[in-house]
Design an enzyme around this catalytic site. Structure first.
Site, PDB file in Angstrom:
ATOM      1  N   HIS A  58       0.850  -1.199   0.000  1.00 21.36           N
ATOM      2  CA  HIS A  58       0.000   0.000   0.000  1.00 21.36           C
ATOM      3  C   HIS A  58       0.884   1.247   0.000  1.00 21.36           C
ATOM      4  O   HIS A  58       1.277   1.754   1.035  1.00 21.36           O
ATOM      5  CB  HIS A  58      -0.919  -0.006   1.226  1.00 21.36           C
ATOM      6  CG  HIS A  58      -1.971   1.059   1.203  1.00 21.36           C
ATOM      7  ND1 HIS A  58      -3.184   0.911   1.821  1.00 21.36           N
ATOM      8  CD2 HIS A  58      -1.998   2.305   0.644  1.00 21.36           C
ATOM      9  CE1 HIS A  58      -3.909   2.011   1.647  1.00 21.36           C
ATOM     10  NE2 HIS A  58      -3.195   2.872   0.946  1.00 21.36           N
ATOM     11  N   HIS A  60       1.376   4.981  -2.404  1.00 24.76           N
ATOM     12  CA  HIS A  60       0.917   5.842  -3.498  1.00 24.76           C
ATOM     13  C   HIS A  60       2.066   6.487  -4.260  1.00 24.76           C
ATOM     14  O   HIS A  60       1.974   6.698  -5.468  1.00 24.76           O
ATOM     15  CB  HIS A  60      -0.003   6.937  -2.952  1.00 24.76           C
ATOM     16  CG  HIS A  60      -1.257   6.405  -2.344  1.00 24.76           C
ATOM     17  ND1 HIS A  60      -2.353   6.059  -3.095  1.00 24.76           N
ATOM     18  CD2 HIS A  60      -1.571   6.130  -1.048  1.00 24.76           C
ATOM     19  CE1 HIS A  60      -3.300   5.604  -2.295  1.00 24.76           C
ATOM     20  NE2 HIS A  60      -2.847   5.629  -1.049  1.00 24.76           N
ATOM     21  N   HIS A 193     -12.210   2.366   4.213  1.00 22.61           N
ATOM     22  CA  HIS A 193     -12.976   3.619   4.111  1.00 22.61           C
ATOM     23  C   HIS A 193     -14.462   3.343   4.302  1.00 22.61           C
ATOM     24  O   HIS A 193     -15.275   3.516   3.396  1.00 22.61           O
ATOM     25  CB  HIS A 193     -12.692   4.287   2.769  1.00 22.61           C
ATOM     26  CG  HIS A 193     -11.297   4.827   2.671  1.00 22.61           C
ATOM     27  ND1 HIS A 193     -10.961   6.100   3.058  1.00 22.61           N
ATOM     28  CD2 HIS A 193     -10.147   4.245   2.241  1.00 22.61           C
ATOM     29  CE1 HIS A 193      -9.659   6.298   2.874  1.00 22.61           C
ATOM     30  NE2 HIS A 193      -9.141   5.167   2.388  1.00 22.61           N
ATOM     31  N   ASN A 217      -7.819   3.563  10.749  1.00 28.92           N
ATOM     32  CA  ASN A 217      -7.976   4.788   9.970  1.00 28.92           C
ATOM     33  C   ASN A 217      -9.113   4.637   8.970  1.00 28.92           C
ATOM     34  O   ASN A 217      -9.230   3.621   8.289  1.00 28.92           O
ATOM     35  CB  ASN A 217      -6.672   5.144   9.249  1.00 28.92           C
ATOM     36  CG  ASN A 217      -5.542   5.429  10.226  1.00 28.92           C
ATOM     37  OD1 ASN A 217      -4.561   4.699  10.283  1.00 28.92           O
ATOM     38  ND2 ASN A 217      -5.696   6.461  11.011  1.00 28.92           N
ATOM     39  N   ARG A 225     -18.774  -1.671  23.455  1.00 27.42           N
ATOM     40  CA  ARG A 225     -20.140  -2.074  23.134  1.00 27.42           C
ATOM     41  C   ARG A 225     -20.418  -2.051  21.630  1.00 27.42           C
ATOM     42  O   ARG A 225     -21.505  -2.417  21.193  1.00 27.42           O
ATOM     43  CB  ARG A 225     -21.146  -1.157  23.849  1.00 27.42           C
ATOM     44  CG  ARG A 225     -21.183  -1.340  25.360  1.00 27.42           C
ATOM     45  CD  ARG A 225     -22.401  -0.671  25.966  1.00 27.42           C
ATOM     46  NE  ARG A 225     -22.391  -0.805  27.414  1.00 27.42           N
ATOM     47  CZ  ARG A 225     -21.874   0.117  28.239  1.00 27.42           C
ATOM     48  NH1 ARG A 225     -21.374   1.241  27.750  1.00 27.42           N
ATOM     49  NH2 ARG A 225     -21.889  -0.073  29.544  1.00 27.42           N
ATOM     50  N   ILE A 247       2.243   8.714  13.514  1.00 26.29           N
ATOM     51  CA  ILE A 247       1.284   9.795  13.265  1.00 26.29           C
ATOM     52  C   ILE A 247      -0.124   9.222  13.109  1.00 26.29           C
ATOM     53  O   ILE A 247      -1.070   9.693  13.748  1.00 26.29           O
ATOM     54  CB  ILE A 247       1.686  10.594  12.011  1.00 26.29           C
ATOM     55  CG1 ILE A 247       3.019  11.305  12.243  1.00 26.29           C
ATOM     56  CG2 ILE A 247       0.595  11.578  11.610  1.00 26.29           C
ATOM     57  CD1 ILE A 247       3.629  11.925  11.007  1.00 26.29           C
ATOM     58  N   HIS A 248      -0.268   8.196  12.291  1.00 32.18           N
ATOM     59  CA  HIS A 248      -1.576   7.580  12.084  1.00 32.18           C
ATOM     60  C   HIS A 248      -2.058   6.797  13.303  1.00 32.18           C
ATOM     61  O   HIS A 248      -3.265   6.745  13.564  1.00 32.18           O
ATOM     62  CB  HIS A 248      -1.519   6.621  10.881  1.00 32.18           C
ATOM     63  CG  HIS A 248      -1.532   7.294   9.554  1.00 32.18           C
ATOM     64  ND1 HIS A 248      -0.425   7.911   9.023  1.00 32.18           N
ATOM     65  CD2 HIS A 248      -2.532   7.443   8.640  1.00 32.18           C
ATOM     66  CE1 HIS A 248      -0.735   8.414   7.839  1.00 32.18           C
ATOM     67  NE2 HIS A 248      -2.003   8.138   7.578  1.00 32.18           N
ATOM     68  N   ASP A 271       1.662   3.548   3.189  1.00 32.94           N
ATOM     69  CA  ASP A 271       0.640   4.475   2.675  1.00 32.94           C
ATOM     70  C   ASP A 271       1.315   5.781   2.233  1.00 32.94           C
ATOM     71  O   ASP A 271       0.719   6.858   2.309  1.00 32.94           O
ATOM     72  CB  ASP A 271      -0.438   4.753   3.720  1.00 32.94           C
ATOM     73  CG  ASP A 271      -1.719   5.330   3.128  1.00 32.94           C
ATOM     74  OD1 ASP A 271      -1.869   5.304   1.886  1.00 32.94           O
ATOM     75  OD2 ASP A 271      -2.562   5.825   3.895  1.00 32.94           O
TER      76      ASP A 271
END
Length: 377
Positions: A58, A60, A193, A217, A225, A247-248, A271
């Protein structure tokens, strides 16, 4: 070539003193440390870790380039940057775009699949989008987000010559479960997402999804619950992605994920976007403006937009956060390779596999990188 005196990351996922013999693009022998092979070329890895080259499923972009760019050299730029860092295989990751734009991206990538070009080898595509929940779009462009369209996916798969290895989807969308059941016969399918509940996510896994994109994320939180996607993944996912850039995900949660999911199910990913390896400034991702400051990339509204950290650095940070090095190494090598069906060629140091190798000093800095048996660092 003989790589000698190093601590080899073995198939048992331990570091042990062994030598490696490399002939052509293959590992041809694993020998006892100090073995005399009569090889003319010797790489002394004394005091170093010898690992399989890292596999990023993953990513980009990097070094100013994005996999979705329409230029003559964007894939080579990413490949060369990753190779020097110790990532030897990667999946070029798309964003939510129209079919027309995705067609162009695929056409540009076709000549590069599985080709040795002096850097990390492009092993396929991670199709991240456009089948997402708009409310969890993250840095994806909302104008391109649509409900699952299997016919569109099938056309893209055919155009790619079956090089889409991972397809991401929100399982709660209309038609998503049927899409997953059909797409899972052709590639790995990842939950991503999404606003899915625990029950909706379980349905997606039952239909054939086996992977979760950047855990925590762009999905509902993990609550006692309302366990949501994370709770369903604990029970059913074969693999979960984790961005350990600090950071994530909080370092404590990085440790926790390894503890609760175990050594075999976590895939470290970067990522990374085009700002990786570049100075602070303004960049783009998926057609949107991104500001990167000291490793944190965000949209104008503050939404995190990918990372600016390569996979080897994410590995270092995971170890710094307290993840045992053997577990972190597994999550950067054989686990991601298995998750997208590449484990027969890459992901471990064993006889007959490709000589894609990373040699790290004790401080985890890069000492040498081999891709297809050729030393590039």
């Amino acid at each position: 070539m003989q790589i000698k005196n190093g601590n080899l990351y073995t198939q048992g996922c331990f570091f042990e003193p062994h030598d490696l013999i490399v002939s052509g693009d293959r590992i041809t022998r694993i020998a006892p440390s100090g073995f005399d092979s009569n090889e003319e070329e010797v790489l002394d890895a004394a005091g170093c870790y010898v690992l399989p080259g890292f596999v990023d499923v993953h990513i980009h972009g990097a070094d100013g380039a994005d996999f979705c760019d329409d230029t003559s050299d964007h894939i080579s730029t990413i490949s060369n940057y990753l190779g020097k860092k110790g990532v030897t295989s990667f999946l070029g990751t798309t964003m939510a775009f129209s079919e027309e734009i995705l067609n162009h991206i695929i056409d540009d990538a076709l000549p590069h699949f599985n080709q040795e070009e002096g850097g990390a080898v492009l092993r396929g595509i991670n199709m991240e989008g456009p089948f997402f929940a708009k409310s969890k779009k993250g840095a994806q462009a909302e104008r391109y987000i649509i409900d699952p369209d299997f016919e569109m996916f099938e056309r893209l798969m055919e155009r790619s010559k079956n090089n889409i290895r991972l397809c991401d989807i929100a399982p709660e969308l209309p038609g998503a479960v049927e899409f997953i059941s059909r797409a899972a016969k052709q590639c790995a399918v990842s939950i991503a997402h999404t606003t899915a509940t625990y029950e909706e996510t379980k349905e997606g896994f039952a239909a054939g999804a086996n992977h979760v994109t950047h855990l925590f994320n762009a999905m509902p939180p993990f609550a006692h619950r309302d366990p949501g996607v994370v709770g369903a993944a604990l029970e059913d996912a074969d693999y979960v992605e984790l961005i350990s850039d600090g950071i994530h995900i909080h370092p404590a949660m990085v440790r926790t994920v390894f503890q609760i999911f175990g050594a075999d199910r976590v895939c470290l990913i970067s990522d990374a976007m085009r700002a990786t390896g570049k100075p602070n400034g303004e960049y783009t991702l998926g057609g949107q403006k991104v500001s990167m400051t000291d490793g944190k990339a965000t949209l104008a509204d503050g939404t995190i937009a990918g990372s600016a950290t390569d996979l080897v650095e994410c590995f270092r940070r995971a170890v710094h956060f307290g993840v045992p090095i053997e577990m972190a190494a597994k999550a950067a090598t054989i686990n991601p390779a298995k998750s997208v069906g590449l484990e027969k060629e890459i992901g471990s140091c064993s006889e007959g596999k490709r000589a894609d190798l990373l040699i790290l000093a004790q401080d985890l800095s890069v000492k040498a990188v081999l891709i297809g048996g050729k030393r590039i660092v």
